[in-house]
Every structure is written in structure tokens, then in C-alpha cells.
Design a protein around this motif. Structure first.
Motif, mmCIF file in Angstrom:
data_model
loop_
_atom_site.group_PDB
_atom_site.id
_atom_site.type_symbol
_atom_site.label_atom_id
_atom_site.label_comp_id
_atom_site.label_asym_id
_atom_site.label_seq_id
_atom_site.Cartn_x
_atom_site.Cartn_y
_atom_site.Cartn_z
ATOM 1 N N TYR A 1 56.825 -50.911 -16.800
ATOM 2 C CA TYR A 1 57.019 -49.645 -16.097
ATOM 3 C C TYR A 1 56.341 -49.698 -14.727
ATOM 4 C CZ TYR A 1 58.622 -47.680 -20.512
ATOM 5 O OH TYR A 1 59.328 -47.430 -21.670
ATOM 6 N N ASP A 2 56.881 -48.893 -13.803
ATOM 7 C CA ASP A 2 56.270 -48.793 -12.475
ATOM 8 C C ASP A 2 55.142 -47.771 -12.467
ATOM 9 O OD1 ASP A 2 58.038 -50.562 -10.703
ATOM 10 O OD2 ASP A 2 59.484 -49.375 -11.832
ATOM 11 N N ALA A 3 55.219 -46.778 -13.361
ATOM 12 C CA ALA A 3 54.156 -45.768 -13.482
ATOM 13 C C ALA A 3 54.366 -45.008 -14.786
ATOM 14 C CB ALA A 3 54.166 -44.806 -12.293
ATOM 15 N N ASN B 1 48.071 -52.730 -15.910
ATOM 16 C CA ASN B 1 47.601 -52.026 -14.718
ATOM 17 C C ASN B 1 48.596 -51.038 -14.115
ATOM 18 O OD1 ASN B 1 45.035 -53.180 -14.645
ATOM 19 N ND2 ASN B 1 45.874 -55.065 -13.801
ATOM 20 N N LEU B 2 49.524 -50.540 -14.914
ATOM 21 C CA LEU B 2 50.477 -49.603 -14.317
ATOM 22 C C LEU B 2 49.768 -48.323 -13.882
ATOM 23 C CD1 LEU B 2 52.760 -47.753 -16.868
ATOM 24 C CD2 LEU B 2 50.669 -48.874 -17.582
ATOM 25 N N PRO B 3 50.189 -47.726 -12.743
ATOM 26 C CA PRO B 3 49.576 -46.475 -12.289
ATOM 27 C C PRO B 3 49.843 -45.362 -13.300
ATOM 28 C CG PRO B 3 50.939 -47.463 -10.553
ATOM 29 C CD PRO B 3 51.215 -48.212 -11.808
ATOM 30 N N VAL B 4 48.819 -44.547 -13.588
ATOM 31 C CA VAL B 4 48.945 -43.484 -14.590
ATOM 32 C C VAL B 4 48.523 -42.141 -13.997
ATOM 33 C CG1 VAL B 4 48.079 -42.603 -16.792
ATOM 34 C CG2 VAL B 4 48.604 -45.035 -16.556
ATOM 35 N N LEU B 5 49.420 -41.156 -14.131
ATOM 36 C CA LEU B 5 49.118 -39.773 -13.774
ATOM 37 C C LEU B 5 48.845 -39.020 -15.067
ATOM 38 C CD1 LEU B 5 49.073 -37.329 -11.785
ATOM 39 C CD2 LEU B 5 51.524 -37.125 -12.162
ATOM 40 N N ILE B 6 47.652 -38.433 -15.180
ATOM 41 C CA ILE B 6 47.261 -37.706 -16.395
ATOM 42 C C ILE B 6 47.625 -36.230 -16.244
ATOM 43 C CG2 ILE B 6 45.300 -37.013 -17.824
ATOM 44 C CD1 ILE B 6 43.850 -39.529 -16.744
ATOM 45 N N LEU B 7 48.216 -35.660 -17.296
ATOM 46 C CA LEU B 7 48.488 -34.221 -17.341
ATOM 47 C C LEU B 7 47.553 -33.584 -18.350
ATOM 48 C CD1 LEU B 7 52.392 -34.011 -17.573
ATOM 49 C CD2 LEU B 7 50.964 -33.877 -15.531
ATOM 50 N N SER B 8 46.950 -32.452 -17.983
ATOM 51 C CA SER B 8 46.072 -31.782 -18.938
ATOM 52 C C SER B 8 46.090 -30.283 -18.721
ATOM 53 C CB SER B 8 44.638 -32.294 -18.790
ATOM 54 O OG SER B 8 43.780 -31.577 -19.651
ATOM 55 N N ALA B 9 45.949 -29.542 -19.822
ATOM 56 C CA ALA B 9 45.827 -28.086 -19.723
ATOM 57 C C ALA B 9 44.398 -27.712 -19.338
ATOM 58 C CB ALA B 9 46.197 -27.455 -21.060
ATOM 59 N N GLY C 1 40.529 -44.524 -16.824
ATOM 60 C CA GLY C 1 41.443 -45.445 -16.131
ATOM 61 C C GLY C 1 42.633 -44.763 -15.491
ATOM 62 N N GLY C 2 42.609 -43.416 -15.449
ATOM 63 C CA GLY C 2 43.701 -42.703 -14.795
ATOM 64 C C GLY C 2 43.633 -42.854 -13.287
ATOM 65 N N ASP C 3 44.791 -42.830 -12.635
ATOM 66 C CA ASP C 3 44.836 -42.962 -11.177
ATOM 67 C C ASP C 3 44.901 -41.598 -10.491
ATOM 68 O OD1 ASP C 3 45.244 -46.011 -10.780
ATOM 69 O OD2 ASP C 3 46.610 -45.447 -12.389
ATOM 70 N N ASP C 4 45.395 -40.600 -11.206
ATOM 71 C CA ASP C 4 45.467 -39.254 -10.653
ATOM 72 C C ASP C 4 45.513 -38.278 -11.827
ATOM 73 O OD1 ASP C 4 45.588 -37.183 -8.856
ATOM 74 O OD2 ASP C 4 47.448 -37.833 -7.886
ATOM 75 N N TYR C 5 45.268 -36.995 -11.536
ATOM 76 C CA TYR C 5 45.085 -36.001 -12.593
ATOM 77 C C TYR C 5 45.722 -34.706 -12.126
ATOM 78 C CZ TYR C 5 42.345 -33.519 -16.216
ATOM 79 O OH TYR C 5 41.942 -32.792 -17.314
ATOM 80 N N LEU C 6 46.569 -34.114 -12.950
ATOM 81 C CA LEU C 6 47.252 -32.873 -12.589
ATOM 82 C C LEU C 6 47.067 -31.871 -13.732
ATOM 83 C CD1 LEU C 6 49.006 -31.761 -10.282
ATOM 84 C CD2 LEU C 6 51.006 -32.666 -11.455
ATOM 85 N N THR C 7 46.679 -30.634 -13.377
ATOM 86 C CA THR C 7 46.422 -29.602 -14.387
ATOM 87 C C THR C 7 47.667 -28.749 -14.607
ATOM 88 O OG1 THR C 7 44.145 -29.526 -13.595
ATOM 89 C CG2 THR C 7 44.850 -27.743 -15.000
ATOM 90 N N LYS C 8 47.970 -28.477 -15.866
ATOM 91 C CA LYS C 8 49.074 -27.570 -16.194
ATOM 92 C C LYS C 8 48.619 -26.130 -15.983
ATOM 93 C CE LYS C 8 50.675 -30.583 -19.960
ATOM 94 N NZ LYS C 8 50.836 -30.671 -21.411
ATOM 95 N N PRO C 9 49.504 -25.216 -15.551
ATOM 96 C CA PRO C 9 50.887 -25.479 -15.140
ATOM 97 C C PRO C 9 50.901 -26.061 -13.727
ATOM 98 C CG PRO C 9 50.366 -23.156 -14.869
ATOM 99 C CD PRO C 9 49.148 -23.797 -15.471
ATOM 100 N N PHE C 10 51.953 -26.813 -13.400
ATOM 101 C CA PHE C 10 52.028 -27.455 -12.090
ATOM 102 C C PHE C 10 53.436 -27.280 -11.523
ATOM 103 C CE2 PHE C 10 52.837 -30.435 -15.525
ATOM 104 C CZ PHE C 10 54.100 -30.908 -15.204
ATOM 105 N N ALA C 11 53.534 -27.406 -10.218
ATOM 106 C CA ALA C 11 54.849 -27.384 -9.560
ATOM 107 C C ALA C 11 55.444 -28.787 -9.653
ATOM 108 C CB ALA C 11 54.694 -26.984 -8.098
ATOM 109 N N PHE C 12 56.723 -28.885 -10.016
ATOM 110 C CA PHE C 12 57.344 -30.204 -10.137
ATOM 111 C C PHE C 12 57.270 -30.973 -8.817
ATOM 112 C CE2 PHE C 12 60.839 -33.206 -9.820
ATOM 113 C CZ PHE C 12 60.562 -33.995 -10.927
ATOM 114 N N SER C 13 57.418 -30.245 -7.685
ATOM 115 C CA SER C 13 57.382 -30.930 -6.377
ATOM 116 C C SER C 13 56.044 -31.642 -6.170
ATOM 117 C CB SER C 13 57.637 -29.936 -5.248
ATOM 118 O OG SER C 13 56.709 -28.875 -5.304
ATOM 119 N N GLU C 14 54.942 -31.028 -6.685
ATOM 120 C CA GLU C 14 53.637 -31.675 -6.539
ATOM 121 C C GLU C 14 53.559 -32.915 -7.433
ATOM 122 O OE1 GLU C 14 48.831 -30.966 -6.760
ATOM 123 O OE2 GLU C 14 50.142 -29.354 -7.446
ATOM 124 N N LEU C 15 54.039 -32.805 -8.668
ATOM 125 C CA LEU C 15 54.035 -33.961 -9.560
ATOM 126 C C LEU C 15 54.827 -35.112 -8.943
ATOM 127 C CD1 LEU C 15 53.975 -34.574 -13.151
ATOM 128 C CD2 LEU C 15 56.225 -35.024 -12.245
#
Length: 226
Positions: free
Chosen positions: A49-51, A76-84, A98-112
Motif C-alpha cells: 500500500y502507498d498509505a 514503513n507505509l505512511p499511516v494516518l490515525i483516526l480517533s474520537a 509510529g503514526g505519521d499524522d493524526y485526525l480527530t473525529k468528526p473531520f471534514a473529508f477535504s482535510e483528510l
């Protein structure tokens, strides 16, 4: 760039998973979806996978344990973590695992989507552009200056953010909702006229002479070279 990119989405909430998979496919990615951490681990070990987009709270194997296993195995694939969970401690735990980025729910799809594309650029070592050009319109992202046909355009911060968004998507229709999510960072009622007002102001500065910012009534706006 997205055509041959393959993403892994590990998310057990059916609504969020459907929203993610559908949106990412529309953005041109190939997407595999798993509902639990064990299935996600099998997929990540067997397919290149690419990510990956990884929820923290997963059945069978939680997201952070899955991530730690991948890193131990040198995947070593890049990983975006989603969490409430939005606390700083939770973000730090996710990045330490080992996450590369972190996004909190709820989120805008454009940001993801923007964050995934940033991860992919970093992993492929494609440099982030410092200047955007559409026709005779130029936006310098470092000096934060805009010019058209060599003439400087004075922009307020939101006008700059809107112009940057339009110039990153030339020829593509962007809706009011997409602009609200990107330029204001949260959702207004899409019926509000703040976007119309901002576009009108920006157009007054950019479109002296030949028009570049076009309105598609009932759909959104599109920037095209004059």
C-alpha cells in the motif's frame, strides 16, 4: 497522481467506512477496506500500500497495536490515525506508536484528503510547491503575495486561503461546502452567503480584465485561465 495509488482503510464504523471509501475512490485512489485490526494486519503484510488510514478503536486488534506491529516488522507505509479522542496525550500515543499524522473525529473529508496527499508527497519525496500558477495569475506561498500579469494583488487572509484553494484545483468545480470546510475550518449552514461575499470580494481583486473565477449556478465555483 492518485491513479495508481493504493490505500488501506481499517475502520469498523460502517457509516464512516462507507464515507471514506467512497470519497477516496472518487478522488482516484484504489481502496481496500477492513473492519478489524487482525484483517488489517493481514492485508498490510501481503499487499503493498502507498498509505493507510487507521482507526484506533478496532475489534480483535486495536489500531495502535496494529501500528506497533507494522513498525516492528519494518513496514514503513505512511499511516494516518483516526480517533474520537482529542486529547494531546492520545495524539502523542498515536505518533509514538509510529503514526505519521493524526485526525480527530468528526473531520471534514477535504482535510483528510489533503493530509493523505501530504503524506504521499512526503513519502515519495515530491517537494511541496512554493508557487502556484494558473494562466497569468501567480501565488507565492512563501512571501504570501499574489500577482496577475505582474500586478500585485493585496489579499486579506481568507481571500488568500480561498485563492490558494482554487489555484490548487484549477478547472475543478469546488462547492460552497468544500470552501466552508477549507477556508473556515468548520461547517456553516451551506445556505449562508459568506462564501458568495468572499468570492465576490476576491473576484473584484483578481478578475480585473478577463474573468478567471466562474460561477456555476447551484453547483459552485471554478478557476480557469483567462
Amino acid at each position: 497522481m492518485n491513479g495508481d495509488m493504493r490505500l488501506l482503510v481499517v475502520e469498523d464504523d460502517p457509516k464512516i467506512a462507507s464515507f471514506l471509501v467512497q470519497g477516496l475512490k472518487q478522488a482516484g485512489f484504489a481502496v481496500d477496506h477492513c473492519r478489524d485490526g487482525e484483517e488489517g494486519l493481514v492485508k498490510a503484510r501481503t499487499i503493498s500500500y502507498d498509505a493507510a488510514v487507521l482507526d484506533v478503536m478496532l475489534p480483535k486488534l486495536d489500531g495502535l497495536s496494529l501500528l506497533e506491529t507494522l513498525r516492528r516488522e519494518r513496514l514503513n507505509l505512511p499511516v494516518l490515525i483516526l480517533s474520537a479522542k482529542a486529547s494531546v496525550d492520545d495524539r502523542i500515543r498515536g505518533l509514538h506508536a509510529g503514526g505519521d499524522d493524526y485526525l480527530t473525529k468528526p473531520f471534514a473529508f477535504s482535510e483528510l484528503l489533503a493530509r493523505i496527499q501530504a503524506l504521499l508527497r512526503r513519502s515519495s519525496h515530491v517537494p511541496e510547491p512554493t508557487r502556484l500558477t494558473v494562466g497569468d495569475l501567480v501565488l507565492d506561498l512563501l512571501s504570501r503575495e499574489a500577482t496577475r500579469a505582474g500586478q500585485r494583488i493585496e489579499l486579506q487572509p481568507r481571500e488568500f486561503a480561498l485563492l490558494e484553494y482554487l489555484m490548487r484545483n484549477p478547472g475543478r468545480v469546488v462547492t460552497k461546502t468544500m470552501i466552508l470546510e477549507r477556508v473556515w475550518d468548520y461547517s456553516f449552514d451551506p445556505q449562508t452567503n459568506v462564501v458568495d461575499v468572499l468570492v465576490h470580494r476576491l473576484r473584484g481583486k483578481v478578475d480585473k480584465g478577463k474573468q478567471m473565477i466562474h460561477t456555476l449556478r447551484g453547483v459552485g465555483y471554478v478557476l480557469r485561465p483567462a
